[in-house]
Design a protein around this motif. Structure first.
Motif, PDB file in Angstrom:
ATOM      1  N   SER A 136      42.960  84.085 -24.353  1.00 26.37           N
ATOM      2  CA  SER A 136      41.853  83.477 -25.088  1.00 26.37           C
ATOM      3  C   SER A 136      42.269  82.155 -25.722  1.00 26.37           C
ATOM      4  O   SER A 136      41.508  81.179 -25.713  1.00 26.37           O
ATOM      5  CB  SER A 136      41.340  84.422 -26.170  1.00 26.37           C
ATOM      6  N   VAL A 137      43.463  82.111 -26.276  1.00 24.32           N
ATOM      7  CA  VAL A 137      43.953  80.882 -26.889  1.00 24.32           C
ATOM      8  C   VAL A 137      44.096  79.797 -25.829  1.00 24.32           C
ATOM      9  O   VAL A 137      43.625  78.664 -26.003  1.00 24.32           O
ATOM     10  CB  VAL A 137      45.292  81.121 -27.627  1.00 24.32           C
ATOM     11  N   ARG A 138      44.720  80.137 -24.711  1.00 25.79           N
ATOM     12  CA  ARG A 138      44.905  79.149 -23.633  1.00 25.79           C
ATOM     13  C   ARG A 138      43.561  78.657 -23.097  1.00 25.79           C
ATOM     14  O   ARG A 138      43.379  77.465 -22.848  1.00 25.79           O
ATOM     15  CB  ARG A 138      45.753  79.745 -22.519  1.00 25.79           C
ATOM     16  N   SER A 139      42.627  79.569 -22.933  1.00 26.70           N
ATOM     17  CA  SER A 139      41.305  79.208 -22.431  1.00 26.70           C
ATOM     18  C   SER A 139      40.598  78.251 -23.390  1.00 26.70           C
ATOM     19  O   SER A 139      39.993  77.253 -22.964  1.00 26.70           O
ATOM     20  CB  SER A 139      40.469  80.466 -22.228  1.00 26.70           C
ATOM     21  N   PHE A 140      40.674  78.528 -24.673  1.00 30.61           N
ATOM     22  CA  PHE A 140      40.020  77.677 -25.660  1.00 30.61           C
ATOM     23  C   PHE A 140      40.656  76.295 -25.708  1.00 30.61           C
ATOM     24  O   PHE A 140      39.954  75.280 -25.748  1.00 30.61           O
ATOM     25  CB  PHE A 140      40.054  78.338 -27.038  1.00 30.61           C
ATOM     26  N   VAL A 141      41.981  76.234 -25.676  1.00 29.02           N
ATOM     27  CA  VAL A 141      42.663  74.939 -25.701  1.00 29.02           C
ATOM     28  C   VAL A 141      42.316  74.148 -24.434  1.00 29.02           C
ATOM     29  O   VAL A 141      42.081  72.941 -24.496  1.00 29.02           O
ATOM     30  CB  VAL A 141      44.188  75.112 -25.870  1.00 29.02           C
ATOM     31  N   THR A 142      42.219  74.819 -23.301  1.00 31.80           N
ATOM     32  CA  THR A 142      41.812  74.157 -22.062  1.00 31.80           C
ATOM     33  C   THR A 142      40.402  73.586 -22.196  1.00 31.80           C
ATOM     34  O   THR A 142      40.119  72.469 -21.758  1.00 31.80           O
ATOM     35  CB  THR A 142      41.902  75.131 -20.871  1.00 31.80           C
ATOM     36  N   GLU A 143      39.516  74.341 -22.827  1.00 34.08           N
ATOM     37  CA  GLU A 143      38.147  73.869 -23.060  1.00 34.08           C
ATOM     38  C   GLU A 143      38.153  72.611 -23.934  1.00 34.08           C
ATOM     39  O   GLU A 143      37.419  71.649 -23.666  1.00 34.08           O
ATOM     40  CB  GLU A 143      37.328  74.975 -23.726  1.00 34.08           C
ATOM     41  N   LEU A 144      38.991  72.598 -24.964  1.00 35.45           N
ATOM     42  CA  LEU A 144      39.117  71.413 -25.805  1.00 35.45           C
ATOM     43  C   LEU A 144      39.650  70.232 -25.006  1.00 35.45           C
ATOM     44  O   LEU A 144      39.194  69.093 -25.176  1.00 35.45           O
ATOM     45  CB  LEU A 144      40.030  71.698 -26.997  1.00 35.45           C
ATOM     46  N   GLN A 145      40.605  70.500 -24.112  1.00 36.07           N
ATOM     47  CA  GLN A 145      41.164  69.424 -23.277  1.00 36.07           C
ATOM     48  C   GLN A 145      40.082  68.868 -22.343  1.00 36.07           C
ATOM     49  O   GLN A 145      39.947  67.653 -22.217  1.00 36.07           O
ATOM     50  CB  GLN A 145      42.346  69.947 -22.457  1.00 36.07           C
ATOM     51  N   HIS A 146      39.324  69.742 -21.710  1.00 30.98           N
ATOM     52  CA  HIS A 146      38.269  69.298 -20.788  1.00 30.98           C
ATOM     53  C   HIS A 146      37.183  68.509 -21.520  1.00 30.98           C
ATOM     54  O   HIS A 146      36.552  67.629 -20.929  1.00 30.98           O
ATOM     55  CB  HIS A 146      37.660  70.481 -20.058  1.00 30.98           C
ATOM     56  N   GLY A 147      36.980  68.811 -22.776  1.00 34.48           N
ATOM     57  CA  GLY A 147      36.007  68.092 -23.585  1.00 34.48           C
ATOM     58  C   GLY A 147      36.559  66.782 -24.149  1.00 34.48           C
ATOM     59  O   GLY A 147      35.862  66.069 -24.862  1.00 34.48           O
TER      60      GLY A 147
END
Length: 72
Positions: A55-66
Motif C-alpha cells: 500500500s505504501v509503495r502503491s501510494f508513493v507511485t501514485e504521487l510520482q505519477h501525479g
C-alpha cells in the motif's frame, strides 16, 4: 485530512489525502525513504511491514505519477 494546492494558477482540483496519506506526505517532506515509511507506519499502526509495504509503495507511485514527488 491534507489538501495540497499545488499551483494556484492551474485549473486542476486540489489533491486531497486521507489521514494515512497525509502522514506519508508529511514523512516524505522530511526525506523519508520508502523503507523508512514502511517501517515507521508498521510500528505506528501495529501491522507487519509485509502487510503495509504494498500500500505504501502503491501510494508513493501514485504521487510520482501525479508529479508530486520524484525519486531521489
Amino acid at each position: 485530512m491534507v489538501v495540497l494546492l499545488l499551483d494556484s494558477t492551474a485549473p486542476s482540483a486540489p489533491f486531497v489525502l486521507n489521514p494515512s496519506g497525509g502522514e506519508i506526505w508529511r514523512r516524505l517532506q522530511r526525506n523519508a525513504t520508502i523503507s523508512d515509511l514502511v517501517r515507521e507506519l508498521a510500528l505506528e499502526y501495529s501491522v507487519s511491514e509485509d502487510a503495509i509495504a504494498p500500500s505504501v509503495r502503491s501510494f508513493v507511485t501514485e504521487l510520482q505519477h501525479g508529479g508530486l514527488v520524484t525519486e531521489a
